[in-house]
Design a protein around this motif. Structure first.
Motif, short mmCIF file in Angstrom:
data_model
loop_
_atom_site.label_atom_id
_atom_site.label_comp_id
_atom_site.label_asym_id
_atom_site.label_seq_id
_atom_site.Cartn_x
_atom_site.Cartn_y
_atom_site.Cartn_z
N PHE A 73 0.88 -1.17 0.00
CA PHE A 73 0.00 0.00 0.00
C PHE A 73 0.92 1.22 0.00
CE2 PHE A 73 0.83 -1.44 4.30
CZ PHE A 73 1.20 -0.29 4.97
N ASP A 117 4.32 4.17 8.45
CA ASP A 117 3.36 3.06 8.36
C ASP A 117 3.54 2.43 6.98
OD1 ASP A 117 1.19 1.36 8.12
OD2 ASP A 117 -0.29 2.81 8.80
N ASP A 147 2.11 -4.99 7.43
CA ASP A 147 1.56 -3.65 7.73
C ASP A 147 2.05 -3.24 9.12
OD1 ASP A 147 0.06 -1.35 7.85
OD2 ASP A 147 -1.88 -2.37 8.03
N THR A 150 3.68 -0.18 11.71
CA THR A 150 3.90 1.25 11.97
C THR A 150 4.84 1.42 13.16
OG1 THR A 150 1.63 1.66 11.28
CG2 THR A 150 2.77 3.47 12.37
N GLU A 206 -3.09 -1.82 16.26
CA GLU A 206 -2.48 -0.54 15.89
C GLU A 206 -3.18 0.67 16.54
OE1 GLU A 206 -3.32 0.72 11.80
OE2 GLU A 206 -4.12 -1.29 11.43
N GLU A 251 2.05 -0.20 15.31
CA GLU A 251 1.28 -1.26 14.66
C GLU A 251 2.17 -2.49 14.48
OE1 GLU A 251 -0.01 -0.36 10.63
OE2 GLU A 251 -1.55 -1.92 10.75
#
Ligand code: GLY
Ligand code: MN
Ligand code: MN
Length: 494
Positions: free
Chosen positions: A250, A281, A292, A294, A403, A445
């Protein structure tokens, strides 16, 4: 956090075993048999009738990378564009399957690369292949023969969306001449299967998470005041590729100072100042599977007292959720555990008047003050999509994020909180704390696997204040030799 528009990972189909349909044949290191089992599971749910799966199309503009739709990839493992799947289920069993793909075309392949064509796709996937150009005629003949009173669509098909995605458009085009065929969407069955990961999927997730953890370590080693956010983004995405991940899963979020308080900031082009925090992130996609993670860093390598207070509170909330997570526990229970810690901590810091204090929104409704600083959900599943389906109750094999975050936006008093007598009273009470913490955004996260015993934290980037500061003090980015070790370790995974 709220789902956002995402492009999805692509990975060239890669067969580790010899071509053919041996039991060891794999797609992206996932056994071919596992894809067949998924389709069999879907057939068992559907019972009787035809199931239609539809993959993504090539982007209309040249040079935009193609990423296979996750539902189609999950059912077939096929990663090339314009493909479709027909499965005939009878008595809950798969009776016949067809994979429709782009035919070979050496002239087009000169420009756009190798097309597998029906023959090679059958060898790779085990599903009899046909040209995609034949699909409309096959549907016509099924409908003409009375075999299609309804069609079961297992795809990212969402005709209710404001903008129809490419898969929805393809399904609509295919069904346009068949107004009498009832379309029954069975994607929720696929979503249910996707909630729990297989061993092969977990192996891919471990890789993407390990590579993303390493990218975070590179950030901690490299970050200095005066650098630009885009330099950090470059280090992260370089690290992803350097260790064999195909791409970011992403848009990388690299936000410093005020930008740290924007949840999905992705401009990434501000210079970073001494005394600011940097929220990072990011997630690699490996074999199609998204990490994913962070972390929030002090740009100068040392958290200020104010930054540390917010950071520690967010970490305590994450630890509280971690502490209750395990099989049989709902995401709601995790969220509750984190929310209690955040609300009590924010009240202690003076950012809210009391753990359960409220303010008035523009409709005059009472909303928890907590929501001024923590406005997203606690976590979500990860997998072929960075926001993968999550079951309501955790069970072994679920891979997901926790997160929590706190974001003190500079426009809170001027633009966010409605100007009412009651709200003015609240703003007076929390103004000193607001001024102390303004422009600090912290999210932490991590990625977890639910096991029979409880919970395994898969992400390994430094997280405690002292660990983050120690790695930042350690200095220069990683030396080259470790790259060989990583590449060696991941060779053959896809
Ligand atoms: N990176 C998007 C999310 O954390 O959900
Ligand atoms: Mn994230
Ligand atoms: Mn997330």
């Amino acid at each position: 956090m709220l789902p956002r528009r995402l492009s999805l990972p692509v990975l060239t189909l890669f067969l580790l075993a010899a071509p053919g349909l041996s039991a060891q044949a794999t797609l992206s290191s996932i056994p071919v048999q596992e894809f067949a089992d998924r389709r069999a599971g879907l057939a068992a749910e559907v019972g009787d009738g035809w199931i239609l799966g539809v993959g993504g199309v090539t982007a209309p503009q040249p040079f935009i990378p193609f990423h296979q739709d996750p539902v189609f990839r999950y059912l077939t493992g096929f990663t090339q564009p314009e493909a479709a799947l027909l499965v005939w289920a009878q008595g809950g069993q798969v009776r016949e399957e067809m994979l429709f793909v782009q035919p070979r075309d050496p002239a087009a392949e000169t420009w756009d690369g190798y097309r597998m064509g029906p023959e090679a796709s059958r060898e790779r996937t085990g599903i009899p292949g046909r040209s995609i150009q034949e699909l409309p005629a096959v549907l016509d003949s099924l409908a003409g023969a009375g075999a299609l009173p309804r069609i079961h669509v297992a795809a990212s098909y969402n005709p209710g969306a404001a903008v129809a995605n490419d898969v929805t458009q393809r399904v609509q085009n295919l069904m346009a001449g068949h107004g009498d065929v009832e379309v029954r969407v069975v994607t929720p069955y696929v979503d249910r299967m996707r909630q729990v990961k297989s061993e092969a999927e977990i192996a891919l997730l471990r890789r993407s998470i390990e590579i993303t953890s390493e990218a975070h370590r590179e950030v901690a080693r490299s970050l200095r005041p005066g650098m630009n956010e885009f330099e950090i983004q470059a280090i992260i995405e370089y690290t992803f590729r350097r260790y064999g991940a195909e791409r970011p899963a992403f848009s990388s979020i690299v936000g410093s100072g005020p930008n740290s308080t924007i949840l999905h900031y992705e401009t990434n082009d501000d210079f970073m100042e001494d005394g600011e925090v940097l929220l990072v992130d990011v997630g690699a996609a490996f074999g199609g599977y998204a990490a994913d993670i962070t972390r929030t860093y002090p740009v100068n390598g040392r958290f200020s007292d104010a930054q540390r207070e917010i950071y520690q509170l967010v970490l305590d909330a994450q630890l509280a959720a971690e502490g209750v997570a395990g099989p049989g526990v709902s995401m709601g229970q995790l969220s509750q555990a984190a929310t209690v810690v955040l609300a009590e901590g924010l009240a202690e810091l003076g950012l809210i008047e009391a753990p359960d204090a409220t303010f008035e929104d523009e409709m005059g409704r009472q909303v928890p003050q907590l929501r001024l600083f923590y406005m997203h959900g606690l976590g979500h599943g990860i997998g072929l999509h960075v926001h993968d389906p999550t079951p309501p109750v955790l069970e072994p094999g679920v891979v997901f994020t926790i997160e929590p975050g706190i974001y003190v936006r500079e426009n809170l008093f001027t633009e966010v909180i409605p100007d009412t007598p009651r709200n003015r009273e609240m703003m007076e009470a929390i103004r000193p704390a607001f001024q102390r913490y303004v422009n600090i955004g912290v999210r932490i996260e991590d990625n977890y696997l639910v096991t029979a015993q409880g919970l395994e934290r898969l992400s390994t980037a430094p997280r405690e204040v002292a660990e983050v500061e120690a790695l930042m003090a350690a200095g220069e980015a990683s030396p080259a030799p470790r790259r060989d070790e990583w590449v060696e370790r991941f060779r053959g995974m896809r």
